[in-house]
Design a protein around this motif. Sequence first.
Motif, PDB file in Angstrom:
ATOM      1  N   VAL A 290      24.945  25.106  27.572  1.00  0.00           N
ATOM      2  CA  VAL A 290      25.959  24.615  28.507  1.00  0.00           C
ATOM      3  C   VAL A 290      25.549  25.103  29.883  1.00  0.00           C
ATOM      4  O   VAL A 290      25.272  26.293  30.069  1.00  0.00           O
ATOM      5  CB  VAL A 290      27.362  25.146  28.155  1.00  0.00           C
ATOM      6  N   SER A 291      25.484  24.175  30.841  1.00  0.00           N
ATOM      7  CA  SER A 291      25.091  24.585  32.186  1.00  0.00           C
ATOM      8  C   SER A 291      26.106  24.065  33.185  1.00  0.00           C
ATOM      9  O   SER A 291      26.893  23.148  32.903  1.00  0.00           O
ATOM     10  CB  SER A 291      23.692  24.058  32.522  1.00  0.00           C
ATOM     11  N   ILE A 292      26.072  24.674  34.353  1.00  0.00           N
ATOM     12  CA  ILE A 292      26.957  24.253  35.430  1.00  0.00           C
ATOM     13  C   ILE A 292      26.050  23.963  36.621  1.00  0.00           C
ATOM     14  O   ILE A 292      25.126  24.717  36.915  1.00  0.00           O
ATOM     15  CB  ILE A 292      28.011  25.349  35.705  1.00  0.00           C
ATOM     16  N   GLU A 293      26.265  22.816  37.254  1.00  0.00           N
ATOM     17  CA  GLU A 293      25.372  22.484  38.366  1.00  0.00           C
ATOM     18  C   GLU A 293      26.149  21.978  39.572  1.00  0.00           C
ATOM     19  O   GLU A 293      27.327  21.625  39.475  1.00  0.00           O
ATOM     20  CB  GLU A 293      24.313  21.468  37.942  1.00  0.00           C
ATOM     21  N   GLY A 294      25.485  21.947  40.688  1.00  0.00           N
ATOM     22  CA  GLY A 294      26.135  21.540  41.935  1.00  0.00           C
ATOM     23  C   GLY A 294      26.430  22.768  42.756  1.00  0.00           C
ATOM     24  O   GLY A 294      26.338  23.898  42.288  1.00  0.00           O
ATOM     25  N   ARG A 295      26.795  22.600  43.993  1.00  0.00           N
ATOM     26  CA  ARG A 295      27.240  23.641  44.915  1.00  0.00           C
ATOM     27  C   ARG A 295      26.481  24.954  44.793  1.00  0.00           C
ATOM     28  O   ARG A 295      26.910  25.908  44.146  1.00  0.00           O
ATOM     29  CB  ARG A 295      28.728  23.911  44.718  1.00  0.00           C
ATOM     30  N   ALA A 296      25.320  25.032  45.411  1.00  0.00           N
ATOM     31  CA  ALA A 296      24.516  26.256  45.367  1.00  0.00           C
ATOM     32  C   ALA A 296      25.238  27.392  46.068  1.00  0.00           C
ATOM     33  O   ALA A 296      26.187  27.175  46.822  1.00  0.00           O
ATOM     34  CB  ALA A 296      23.170  26.008  46.042  1.00  0.00           C
ATOM     35  N   HIS A 297      24.785  28.648  45.848  1.00  0.00           N
ATOM     36  CA  HIS A 297      25.410  29.810  46.481  1.00  0.00           C
ATOM     37  C   HIS A 297      25.326  29.701  47.997  1.00  0.00           C
ATOM     38  O   HIS A 297      24.361  29.214  48.549  1.00  0.00           O
ATOM     39  CB  HIS A 297      24.718  31.095  46.019  1.00  0.00           C
ATOM     40  N   GLY A 298      26.355  30.173  48.665  1.00  0.00           N
ATOM     41  CA  GLY A 298      26.366  30.114  50.126  1.00  0.00           C
ATOM     42  C   GLY A 298      26.948  28.823  50.634  1.00  0.00           C
ATOM     43  O   GLY A 298      27.396  28.733  51.769  1.00  0.00           O
TER      44      GLY A 298
END
Lengths: 190, 328
Positions: A173-181
């Motif tokens: 299960v992964s979560i993607e989008g919106r990188a840190h910062g």
Amino acid sequence: MSARIVLQAADITRAVTRIAHEIVEANRGGDDLLLLGIPTRGVPLAQRLHAEIRRIEGSDAKAQVGALDVTLYRDDLGSNPTRTPHPTNMPLSIDGMTVVLVDDVLYSGRTIRAALDALSDLGRPRAVRLAVLVDRGHREFPIRADFVGKNLPSSSKERINVRLTEADGDEYVSIEGRAHGEAGTGDGSR
Amino acid sequence: MRHLLSTRDLDLADAIRLLDVAEDMATVSTREVKKLPALRGKTVVNLFFENSTRTRISFEAAAKRLSADVINFSASGSSVAKGESLKDTAQTLAAMGADAVVLRHPSSGAPQSLADSGWIDAGVINAGDGTHEHPTQALLDAFTIRRRMHGAASRGTNLSGVAVTIVGDILHSRVARSNVWLLTTLGAQVTLVAPPTLMPVNMTAWPVEVEYDLDRSLLRTPPSVLMMLRVQAERMSGDFFPNTREYSRRWGLDDERLGRLPEDTIVMHPGPMNRGLEISAAAADSARSTVREQVTNGVSVRMAALYLLLAGERLSPPTPTSRMRATT
């Protein structure tokens, strides 16, 4: 776009095992229990839970497993390209059974609302419960899960990917989008 | 899928998708609550310029099981009898907010004209146009064959290796034409048998075997499916065969020919049957006859067609080439 793995294959297996135990505990055994997976990835999850319950309760456990397609009950049919329904597989009448709906991700709750409508056209279960692998929040209906593999608070701009061996060939299960910062910058990330 | 006008436009993936959705619809028809909310709020108009009971009620049942509203419009006793054109009728229906028009018309190509006209934005389903096509009949025939061949494992399968022999008035039959295109797309081998007077001229473009002698055809290509067509007295303005007894003796499925068929051959008829003419009572009522299944399956297939036409978002403005789109 960054994808971060939040559950590895072993974590998924542990979550399924725990949920199976919780279902058996809440139901006081496997009698009159019907696990209904919601296609596509709810179906293999339901089958895994069923296998696990049989392991816990012994192979004479009476729990049954099936699939409930909700495509034709969705409230967003008119705002999407035509969806192709999946097979519904009902091993027995749901009248008087404790039905456990099984899905991979609980998000708005609209799929589960459709599933409740579909169930009411099929009969009158004694009780309906809900088991999900991931609860990511953002409910749009007064619906909650009885059994949760992992609570994953997420932004609605992020995307949760559930991959299961039976459906996808790999498992995580992964979560993607919106990188840190990038947090809080708002629109336009997807 | 924006319209369903002809089985010739369907490629293999489209056809199998439609038949698979029909499988899902068929399971609904076995439940106690035979209704789905998928097309709630949509309006389906049955626009019939030719008499038909079974096709119209089949479409009506299909639309109602999907919770659509149904308006029946038959040409006799309507403004059409007073001389209204198809264009004006279509615009009237558009003004009433029809989402789909199920059109039966004595002129070949009328549904195509309606779909291309811009008179109405609704999806058009061809329910039989002249001697051109009757796509939902062919789809229900293919669905019935597939279920007899593969049973519960029908989903996703095609008809490769199935030998289908269609016997009767090929010249006037839109059912035969739709079946030729659809069944060959699905991989079946089609043989057409008819008296020379009831066979179209110049069949070179048809992907079929043509035979004039039924007994020789049954011997040369023992069919897995034998489809008997109705002798359409209403379309026979000339003398196409000397008399019905001769037709029955040479091209009818009588008890003797029934006995000679391979054991697992199924017998189909699109209905309504002329018992004793193209099919004997024993053949029509035998266990290998699928006549009643065809009626049941007709509702499922029409539900699938209506669902695929109406459930998704409508592309506006419509593009003439819009096809079934891939799903999520």
